[in-house]
Every structure is written in C-alpha cells, then in structure tokens.
Design a protein around this motif. Structure first.
Motif, PDB file in Angstrom:
ATOM      1  N   THR A 118       0.831  -1.208   0.000  1.00  0.00           N
ATOM      2  CA  THR A 118       0.000   0.000   0.000  1.00  0.00           C
ATOM      3  C   THR A 118       0.865   1.258   0.000  1.00  0.00           C
ATOM      4  O   THR A 118       0.593   2.213  -0.725  1.00  0.00           O
ATOM      5  CB  THR A 118      -0.925   0.014   1.237  1.00  0.00           C
ATOM      6  N   ALA A 119       1.912   1.233   0.820  1.00  0.00           N
ATOM      7  CA  ALA A 119       2.825   2.386   0.901  1.00  0.00           C
ATOM      8  C   ALA A 119       3.550   2.591  -0.426  1.00  0.00           C
ATOM      9  O   ALA A 119       3.743   3.735  -0.874  1.00  0.00           O
ATOM     10  CB  ALA A 119       3.833   2.169   2.025  1.00  0.00           C
ATOM     11  N   ALA A 120       3.945   1.494  -1.065  1.00  0.00           N
ATOM     12  CA  ALA A 120       4.648   1.589  -2.349  1.00  0.00           C
ATOM     13  C   ALA A 120       3.724   2.144  -3.435  1.00  0.00           C
ATOM     14  O   ALA A 120       4.135   2.974  -4.254  1.00  0.00           O
ATOM     15  CB  ALA A 120       5.163   0.213  -2.768  1.00  0.00           C
ATOM     16  N   GLU A 121       2.462   1.719  -3.410  1.00  0.00           N
ATOM     17  CA  GLU A 121       1.479   2.214  -4.385  1.00  0.00           C
ATOM     18  C   GLU A 121       1.245   3.711  -4.183  1.00  0.00           C
ATOM     19  O   GLU A 121       1.152   4.481  -5.149  1.00  0.00           O
ATOM     20  CB  GLU A 121       0.166   1.430  -4.219  1.00  0.00           C
ATOM     21  N   ARG A 122       1.192   4.122  -2.924  1.00  0.00           N
ATOM     22  CA  ARG A 122       0.989   5.531  -2.588  1.00  0.00           C
ATOM     23  C   ARG A 122       2.201   6.361  -3.036  1.00  0.00           C
ATOM     24  O   ARG A 122       2.062   7.459  -3.569  1.00  0.00           O
ATOM     25  CB  ARG A 122       0.778   5.675  -1.081  1.00  0.00           C
ATOM     26  N   LYS A 123       3.392   5.800  -2.823  1.00  0.00           N
ATOM     27  CA  LYS A 123       4.625   6.487  -3.222  1.00  0.00           C
ATOM     28  C   LYS A 123       4.674   6.656  -4.741  1.00  0.00           C
ATOM     29  O   LYS A 123       5.022   7.730  -5.246  1.00  0.00           O
ATOM     30  CB  LYS A 123       5.837   5.677  -2.755  1.00  0.00           C
ATOM     31  N   LEU A 124       4.325   5.606  -5.459  1.00  0.00           N
ATOM     32  CA  LEU A 124       4.356   5.643  -6.915  1.00  0.00           C
ATOM     33  C   LEU A 124       3.322   6.626  -7.457  1.00  0.00           C
ATOM     34  O   LEU A 124       3.614   7.414  -8.366  1.00  0.00           O
ATOM     35  CB  LEU A 124       4.086   4.245  -7.474  1.00  0.00           C
ATOM     36  N   ARG A 125       2.137   6.584  -6.867  1.00  0.00           N
ATOM     37  CA  ARG A 125       1.079   7.494  -7.308  1.00  0.00           C
ATOM     38  C   ARG A 125       1.470   8.952  -7.046  1.00  0.00           C
ATOM     39  O   ARG A 125       1.283   9.833  -7.883  1.00  0.00           O
ATOM     40  CB  ARG A 125      -0.237   7.164  -6.597  1.00  0.00           C
ATOM     41  N   GLY A 126       2.051   9.195  -5.873  1.00  0.00           N
ATOM     42  CA  GLY A 126       2.483  10.543  -5.512  1.00  0.00           C
ATOM     43  C   GLY A 126       3.578  11.042  -6.431  1.00  0.00           C
ATOM     44  O   GLY A 126       3.615  12.229  -6.793  1.00  0.00           O
ATOM     45  N   THR A 127       4.464  10.149  -6.809  1.00  0.00           N
ATOM     46  CA  THR A 127       5.563  10.516  -7.716  1.00  0.00           C
ATOM     47  C   THR A 127       5.013  10.929  -9.079  1.00  0.00           C
ATOM     48  O   THR A 127       5.459  11.926  -9.670  1.00  0.00           O
ATOM     49  CB  THR A 127       6.530   9.319  -7.885  1.00  0.00           C
TER      50      THR A 127
END
Length: 304
Positions: free
Chosen positions: A286-295
């Motif tokens: 979930t954190a990785a998906e959030r990081k990727l989306r934010g990027t």
C-alpha cells in the motif's frame, strides 16, 4: 586475396546457428528453470515429511524404507518428491549440456578468430579485402564474447542447485533417521499452504523488502531528474512501475492464501508471526502504491 574473405564468411555462416543459440538470454532462462525446479523439489521434500509424519500417526514405527512404503500416504509422498527431483535433474542436465555445448562452440569461434588474426597480420595495408575482413573480425569478436558469457552460466549455479538431486537418496535416509519428535515439530509447517512454510516465507519477505526499497529509490530518482528534464525521469518511473507490479503480485498471492486458509493459519503454532507478516506485506504494498502514485502526480505537475 578475396578468396580468404569468402572462406572466412563461409565459416562464419556455418557457425551462425550455434552463435544464435548460445546466448546469455538462453543461459539466464535455463538457470531460472533450474531454480524453479529446485523450489518444486524442496516443496516435494516438505510434502514427503508430511507424509512420513502421517505414516507415524497411522502406527508405522519402523524406520526402514521398505516397511514405510507399505503405508499409502508415505509411498505417495516419496513418489511425489522423487518425481520433482527427477524433473529438477533434467533441468540441471539441460543447463549443463547448454554450457558444455557453448564451450565447444566457443572453441570453434576462437579458432576462426585466430585464423582471421593471422591473415590480417600478413595482409598488406593496400589489400582490397582488409577492411571487410576487419569488419568480420569485429563482429565475430562481439559474438564470441557473448557465447563465452553464456558458457559460464554453469558457474552461476549454487551448491544446492547442482547437488540436490545427486544427494536425494542420502537426504531420504537422513530424514528417516530423524526422531519422531522432530518429525512432529515439522508437521505443522508442512500442513500449511506452501507459500506459508518458513522457507518460502523468508524468501518472499526478503523479496518484498528489496522491491520496496527499489521502488522508493526509483521514485526519488525520477523526481530529482524531472526537475531538470521530464524525459530523463521516464526510465526510473517505468522501473518503479515494474517493481511495483512484482511486489503487488507477491502480496496478492499471500492475501489470497490468507482468505482461503484462515483455519490453517489459526491452527498454526506460528499464527501471530504469519498474520504479522501478511499484514506487513499488505502495508508495504500500500505504501509503495501511494509512493508511486504521488511521484506520478508530482512529475505531472512539473510538466504543467
């Protein structure tokens, strides 16, 4: 001396099929198959342990293979494991055969290179064929380097990949000598879905950690590069997306297991550890998906 050039071209053409066969891509593919087949053989060993433990519960006290094979559960476990080991041995043989044949082909390429080298040394600078032969030499040198790397893939195999099948009978004998108490302790693990047995759990826990770090690193790099040139950020962004797909695939597998086998997990002596690990996988994904989306959002804003 155009005839020498034609001769070299003809010999090069004869070797072309082998050169296309012995590549690092093919070596990597065969190595991967060896790794997968070894993993399946390990799972077969887990199943065999489970079958042995069940045979003990059925009342079979003997440690002799002949006596144990009279038990249906044990015989099935041994047969299943044996088949997995045989498949692993075939994959290993294919890998070793590939490397052996690549080495033989490499020798032919080296000889042709040496012959071309000798010809060029005695050829005059004004030779009309000199440039064409040198061009062939350069091409052959690159092909030879590739085949050489392919031939070295045997060295990339670890001890388990090389000798697990060869040690099969010794491993069977060792397991049969283990105490009943030891077998009982291992039964709990072997009754769990294969993804949750300790060996696989450790492997995927490590992979999840590596993937999460890689995603974060690529995202950070993408944002830094986007500040200078938006196009420069694309490779890192694509790499992060690819790593995220791998991470999500692992997590999806484990969350499916959690939904399908709640009873197995609840009955396990490692229940707390399993649930904590599955939660961690989900949180990290979930954190990785959030990081990727934010990027992506940050880079998109920079493009405006």
């Amino acid at each position: 001396m155009a005839k020498e050039l034609e001769k070299f071209k003809a010999e090069h053409k004869k070797l072309a099929a082998g050169t296309k066969t012995y590549t690092t891509a093919e070596g990597a593919k065969l190595k991967k198959r060896v790794g997968i087949s070894l993993g399946n053989a390990w799972e077969g060993e887990d199943y065999f342990r489970e079958s042995l433990a069940k045979a003990r519960k059925d009342g079979v006290e003997s440690k002799k293979l002949a006596d144990l094979q009279k038990n249906k559960s044990f015989k099935d476990g041994l047969t299943t494991w044996n088949k997995a080991v045989d498949i692993h041995q075939k994959e290993l043989d294919a890998m070793l055969g590939f490397c052996s044949n690549a080495k033989a082909h490499l020798a032919k390429l080296d000889k042709l290179l040496a012959d071309i080298g000798k010809d060029l040394k005695k050829r005059s600078k004004t030779s009309a064929s000199k440039k064409d032969i040198e061009a062939l030499q350069d091409k052959l040198a690159k092909e030879t380097a590739e085949v050489k790397k392919a031939a070295q893939y045997e060295g990339k195999l670890n001890a388990a990949q090389k000798f697990y099948a060869a040690n099969f009978q010794k491993t069977v004998a060792r397991i049969l000598k283990e105490s009943d108490e030891s077998q009982d302790k291992k039964l709990d693990a072997t009754e769990l879905p294969q993804l949750l047995v300790d060996r696989n759990l450790k492997k995927y826990t490590n992979q999840v950690g590596v993937l999460a770090k890689a995603i974060n690193a690529h995202c950070v790099s993408a944002i830094e590069k986007a500040g200078q040139d938006l196009k420069a950020a694309v490779p890192d962004l694509k790499a992060a997306e690819a790593k995220y797909k791998d991470l999500k695939k692992i997590n999806d597998q484990y969350q499916t297991v959690k939904k399908k086998f709640p009873g197995k997990i609840n009955d396990s002596k490692d229940k707390k550890k399993l649930l904590a690990t599955l939660k961690k996988f989900n949180d990290v994904t979930t954190a990785a998906e959030r990081k990727l989306r934010g990027t992506k959002v940050t880079i998109k804003k920079a493009a405006v």
